[in-house]
Scaffold this active site. Sequence first.
Site, PDB file in Angstrom:
ATOM      1  N   GLY A  19       0.886  -1.227   0.071  1.00  0.00           N
ATOM      2  CA  GLY A  19       0.179   0.077  -0.064  1.00  0.00           C
ATOM      3  C   GLY A  19       0.944   1.250   0.001  1.00  0.00           C
ATOM      4  O   GLY A  19       0.534   2.304   0.493  1.00  0.00           O
ATOM      5  N   GLY A  20       1.932   1.284  -0.662  1.00  0.00           N
ATOM      6  CA  GLY A  20       3.001   2.319  -0.581  1.00  0.00           C
ATOM      7  C   GLY A  20       2.905   3.734  -1.658  1.00  0.00           C
ATOM      8  O   GLY A  20       3.592   4.428  -1.804  1.00  0.00           O
ATOM      9  N   GLY A  21       1.708   3.492  -2.406  1.00  0.00           N
ATOM     10  CA  GLY A  21       1.582   4.432  -3.305  1.00  0.00           C
ATOM     11  C   GLY A  21       0.663   5.663  -3.054  1.00  0.00           C
ATOM     12  O   GLY A  21       0.736   6.869  -3.840  1.00  0.00           O
ATOM     13  N   SER A  22       0.005   5.648  -1.761  1.00  0.00           N
ATOM     14  CA  SER A  22      -0.642   6.817  -1.293  1.00  0.00           C
ATOM     15  C   SER A  22      -0.519   6.999   0.234  1.00  0.00           C
ATOM     16  O   SER A  22      -0.591   5.836   0.838  1.00  0.00           O
ATOM     17  CB  SER A  22      -1.946   7.074  -1.953  1.00  0.00           C
ATOM     18  OG  SER A  22      -2.849   5.846  -1.748  1.00  0.00           O
ATOM     19  N   ASP A  70      -3.136  -7.032  -6.401  1.00  0.00           N
ATOM     20  CA  ASP A  70      -4.098  -7.079  -5.680  1.00  0.00           C
ATOM     21  C   ASP A  70      -3.796  -8.004  -4.363  1.00  0.00           C
ATOM     22  O   ASP A  70      -3.739  -9.276  -4.519  1.00  0.00           O
ATOM     23  CB  ASP A  70      -5.451  -7.701  -6.366  1.00  0.00           C
ATOM     24  CG  ASP A  70      -6.818  -7.583  -5.693  1.00  0.00           C
ATOM     25  OD1 ASP A  70      -6.722  -7.287  -4.558  1.00  0.00           O
ATOM     26  OD2 ASP A  70      -7.622  -8.033  -6.249  1.00  0.00           O
ATOM     27  N   ASN A  97       1.622  -2.252   5.233  1.00  0.00           N
ATOM     28  CA  ASN A  97       0.927  -0.952   5.739  1.00  0.00           C
ATOM     29  C   ASN A  97      -0.510  -0.973   4.783  1.00  0.00           C
ATOM     30  O   ASN A  97      -1.383  -0.343   5.448  1.00  0.00           O
ATOM     31  CB  ASN A  97       1.710   0.224   4.893  1.00  0.00           C
ATOM     32  CG  ASN A  97       0.781   1.347   4.936  1.00  0.00           C
ATOM     33  OD1 ASN A  97       0.317   2.242   5.847  1.00  0.00           O
ATOM     34  ND2 ASN A  97       0.393   1.702   3.568  1.00  0.00           N
ATOM     35  N   SER A 149      -3.881  -0.050  14.306  1.00  0.00           N
ATOM     36  CA  SER A 149      -4.657   1.385  14.554  1.00  0.00           C
ATOM     37  C   SER A 149      -5.048   1.154  15.653  1.00  0.00           C
ATOM     38  O   SER A 149      -5.161   0.222  16.648  1.00  0.00           O
ATOM     39  CB  SER A 149      -5.759   1.254  13.462  1.00  0.00           C
ATOM     40  OG  SER A 149      -6.593   2.243  13.736  1.00  0.00           O
ATOM     41  N   TYR A 162     -13.219  -4.225  10.506  1.00  0.00           N
ATOM     42  CA  TYR A 162     -11.852  -3.476  10.289  1.00  0.00           C
ATOM     43  C   TYR A 162     -10.983  -3.548  11.745  1.00  0.00           C
ATOM     44  O   TYR A 162      -9.966  -3.925  11.821  1.00  0.00           O
ATOM     45  CB  TYR A 162     -11.856  -1.934   9.921  1.00  0.00           C
ATOM     46  CG  TYR A 162     -10.702  -1.201   9.849  1.00  0.00           C
ATOM     47  CD1 TYR A 162      -9.851  -1.288   8.942  1.00  0.00           C
ATOM     48  CD2 TYR A 162     -10.346  -0.407  11.045  1.00  0.00           C
ATOM     49  CE1 TYR A 162      -8.654  -0.305   8.739  1.00  0.00           C
ATOM     50  CE2 TYR A 162      -9.220   0.476  10.763  1.00  0.00           C
ATOM     51  CZ  TYR A 162      -8.430   0.582   9.942  1.00  0.00           C
ATOM     52  OH  TYR A 162      -7.297   1.300   9.986  1.00  0.00           O
ATOM     53  N   ALA A 165      -9.754  -6.964  12.616  1.00  0.00           N
ATOM     54  CA  ALA A 165      -8.700  -7.203  11.691  1.00  0.00           C
ATOM     55  C   ALA A 165      -7.356  -6.363  12.460  1.00  0.00           C
ATOM     56  O   ALA A 165      -6.334  -6.997  12.556  1.00  0.00           O
ATOM     57  CB  ALA A 165      -8.645  -6.683  10.321  1.00  0.00           C
TER      58      ALA A 165
END
Length: 255
Positions: A19-22, A70, A97, A149, A162, A165
């Site tokens: 998930g490193g693009g945003s 994905d 992430n 989180s 969520y 998880a």
Amino acid sequence: MMPSAIFPDLKDRSVLITGGGSGIGAALTEGFVRQGCRVAFIDIADEPSQALVERLGKEHGNSPLYLKADLTDVEELRNAVAKAIDTNGLITVLVNNAAWDDRHDIDDVTVEYWDRNQSINLRPQFFAAQAVVPGMRQSGGGSIINFTSTSYMINQGNMPSYTAAKAGIIGLTKGLAGRLGPDNIRVNAIAPGWVMTDRQRTHWVTEEGLRAHMNKQVLREEIQPGDMVGPCLFLASDAARMLSAQTLIVDGGYL
């Protein structure tokens, strides 16, 4: 804000970020690029990911490797890890992430929704770790950093799948730490508070809600994606050599 600290031992390390693009992930990608690491990141969104690669290449002369995959497809995930290793060498830092924090009410959750939510928020963290562990063993050790989180710690009630998880990530972190410690592989977690990413601002931030949240922080500033970088670099580096099975809460003192 990006941290000013430089960790010399991180230079040239092969790092993989999911998930490193945003959002937080993009800040982490940039943070490791600034350290001189060989960074690969997995994401599914082309436009922001390509823009990030281009910007970091121009600004730092060190372009990360973007791998489109994905994460709900374990074989795609494994193939992406293999490509990262082929390009950058054996991975010694893994940052799990990627997440999907859509709000959902208990009455609306179907079996299909639950399974998809877990297939993004928990399952890939295990299988990404499984894929990099052989190389970490071969390299003599490594660091795995799982993003959880604080939402489950504050009893947030509008996304039960969520938060389940994210609580599960703590159990996964401690279980992997116990199993992999003899291989000199450290496994830790970071628990962000309410980080002001573009996604949060677009979907869920209101002036009143943000003010109320910040009033419960002891550090009464907005938490930015870059604020997650320093803690992550520390856990990845030799400065955290004897630190494993821990959860680092980065929430401005809310808890």
